[in-house]
Design an enzyme around this catalytic site. Sequence first.
Site, PDB file in Angstrom:
ATOM      1  N   HIS A   1       0.772  -1.179   0.028  1.00 55.05           N
ATOM      2  CA  HIS A   1      -0.025   0.144   0.119  1.00 55.05           C
ATOM      3  C   HIS A   1       0.762   1.165   0.102  1.00 55.05           C
ATOM      4  CE1 HIS A   1      -3.659   2.046   2.025  1.00 55.05           C
ATOM      5  NE2 HIS A   1      -3.153   2.705   0.859  1.00 55.05           N
TER       6      HIS A   1
ATOM      7  N   HIS B   1       1.320   5.248  -2.048  1.00 56.37           N
ATOM      8  CA  HIS B   1       0.730   6.209  -3.280  1.00 56.37           C
ATOM      9  C   HIS B   1       2.328   7.121  -3.447  1.00 56.37           C
ATOM     10  CE1 HIS B   1      -3.234   6.133  -1.673  1.00 56.37           C
ATOM     11  NE2 HIS B   1      -2.666   5.681  -0.294  1.00 56.37           N
TER      12      HIS B   1
ATOM     13  N   ARG C   1       2.685   8.742  -6.319  1.00 56.99           N
ATOM     14  CA  ARG C   1       2.183   9.977  -6.719  1.00 56.99           C
ATOM     15  C   ARG C   1       2.284  10.192  -8.396  1.00 56.99           C
ATOM     16  NH1 ARG C   1      -1.338  10.577  -2.841  1.00 56.99           N
ATOM     17  NH2 ARG C   1      -0.300  11.537  -0.892  1.00 56.99           N
TER      18      ARG C   1
ATOM     19  N   LYS D   1      -9.009  -1.293  -6.487  1.00 61.67           N
ATOM     20  CA  LYS D   1      -8.960  -0.560  -5.251  1.00 61.67           C
ATOM     21  C   LYS D   1     -10.194   0.198  -5.289  1.00 61.67           C
ATOM     22  CE  LYS D   1      -7.719   2.427  -1.785  1.00 61.67           C
ATOM     23  NZ  LYS D   1      -6.780   3.124  -1.751  1.00 61.67           N
TER      24      LYS D   1
ATOM     25  N   HIS E   1     -10.880   0.889   0.755  1.00 58.80           N
ATOM     26  CA  HIS E   1     -10.647   1.840   1.754  1.00 58.80           C
ATOM     27  C   HIS E   1     -11.947   1.948   2.375  1.00 58.80           C
ATOM     28  CE1 HIS E   1      -9.317   5.959   2.895  1.00 58.80           C
ATOM     29  NE2 HIS E   1     -10.504   6.167   3.319  1.00 58.80           N
TER      30      HIS E   1
ATOM     31  N   HIS F   1      -5.849  -0.359   5.694  1.00 54.42           N
ATOM     32  CA  HIS F   1      -5.576   0.192   6.836  1.00 54.42           C
ATOM     33  C   HIS F   1      -6.661   0.124   7.935  1.00 54.42           C
ATOM     34  CE1 HIS F   1      -8.086   2.765   4.317  1.00 54.42           C
ATOM     35  NE2 HIS F   1      -7.237   3.387   3.668  1.00 54.42           N
TER      36      HIS F   1
ATOM     37  N   ASP G   1       0.882   2.577   3.815  1.00 54.50           N
ATOM     38  CA  ASP G   1      -0.038   3.797   3.485  1.00 54.50           C
ATOM     39  C   ASP G   1       0.927   5.047   3.175  1.00 54.50           C
ATOM     40  OD1 ASP G   1      -1.950   4.974   2.385  1.00 54.50           O
ATOM     41  OD2 ASP G   1      -3.402   4.798   4.220  1.00 54.50           O
TER      42      ASP G   1
ATOM     43  N   GLY H   1      -3.049  12.418   4.713  1.00 50.90           N
ATOM     44  CA  GLY H   1      -1.794  11.314   4.379  1.00 50.90           C
ATOM     45  C   GLY H   1      -0.342  11.681   4.992  1.00 50.90           C
TER      46      GLY H   1
END
Length: 407
Positions: free
Chosen positions: A42, A44, A46, A132, A167, A221, A294, A313
């Site tokens: 998991h 991100h 970007r 997701k 999520h 999460h 995450d 985040g």
Amino acid sequence: MLKIQNAVTIDGSRMNLTIESTKDFTLDAQNLTIFPGLIDPHVHFRTPGLEHKENWLTAAKAALAGGYTTVFDMPNTLPPTITETSLKEKKALIEAQLAEVGIPLRYELFFGADKKHLSEIHKVKHDVIGIKVFMGCSTGNLVIDDDESLHAVFAIAASQNLIVAVHAEDEALIIERKKQFSDAKHYCDHSKIRNPEVAARAVAKAIALCRIYETKLYILHVSTADEIALIAKAKEEGLPVYAETTPHHLFLDDSAYDNLQGKAVVNPPLRAEEHRKALWNAIKNNVIDTIGSDHAPHTNTEKSQAYGACPSGMPGIETTLPLLLTAHHEGLITLEKIVSLTQKRPREIFGLPENNDVVLVDLNKTRFVDNATLKTKCGWSVFAGQELRGWPLYVIMNGVLYDLATI
Ligand code: DOR
Ligand code: ZN
């Protein structure tokens, strides 16, 4: 050949290891413990579109610095990864950046479920690690907030044998509670708005869908005792339900807002101490399967904005393993369990092939988390200033040795 001599295994014995490589190198690993290359299910990173926060040049180094050789990247980019075309374009950009930085990090991509593009799922089923679903809004505009689309996603995923990663925050309840807290101006109000019920309601719904369609369900999460109770029951029932938690939910609680201000804002939010304890218990009882960092970087400037404008985040991939190793020294977790959460269970759940990547860790090295030496582009950590014990020093990925002091 790479020869690793006299390394300590996680059960305390000694081993020599020879790894196929184009280079010859012998490393005396007397004081180093050998872990498999870790998998972060998991992150991100970007790319595309949000590269002022992170990109794969910086993130690949951050991953290695954290002991990770495989990551699963999330689809809430700009544009979001919700079509076959956007998936292909994202892959091309990632490949180019990894080639530029010279770190062929192993990666998989999650495909974003979007109501208007559900038919795209069939086209990408062999190219993605899973679907997701944002059941509640978070960073970006991806959300599936109506039951009809949710049912459709679970049905399609089951028919294509794809795992659904959720999520799990209930959008309708978030909207309702935002109205109730319409004058919220403190960062800590975030935990009140997105309260445990917001998460539990969505988890209950996702489990019900998993039961109907027999879809493999990965709950991202997990942060509350309430979710854990539901997941434990689903597992007892024999449903294919798997649970992830994060380092920030394991190591921080909602008292952290005082010091961290906007940097503590994350979805799902930090919780009261009792939930943190429940997470550690759920790790012991095998209700939690994995830890995902995450890793969700935002710039210092973005995180300094007032509540409401401050994005949710925080980065995490560089500190997850040292935090867990420090917890190990405190008697909270065994090394075997750390490997299970960060490598064995992610590999099993998502069906990844074995590889011979390893991480060499100095279990006794103490170091302060220092914003100045982090590899992540955002350049900050909520754990900055904490002294952690147990740091990775070398990674061997695909037969190449990386000295983490010099990457
Ligand atoms: O806090 C979060 N940040 N939660 C998410 O779901 C998304 C993430 C991000 O991308 O910034
Ligand atoms: Zn995330």
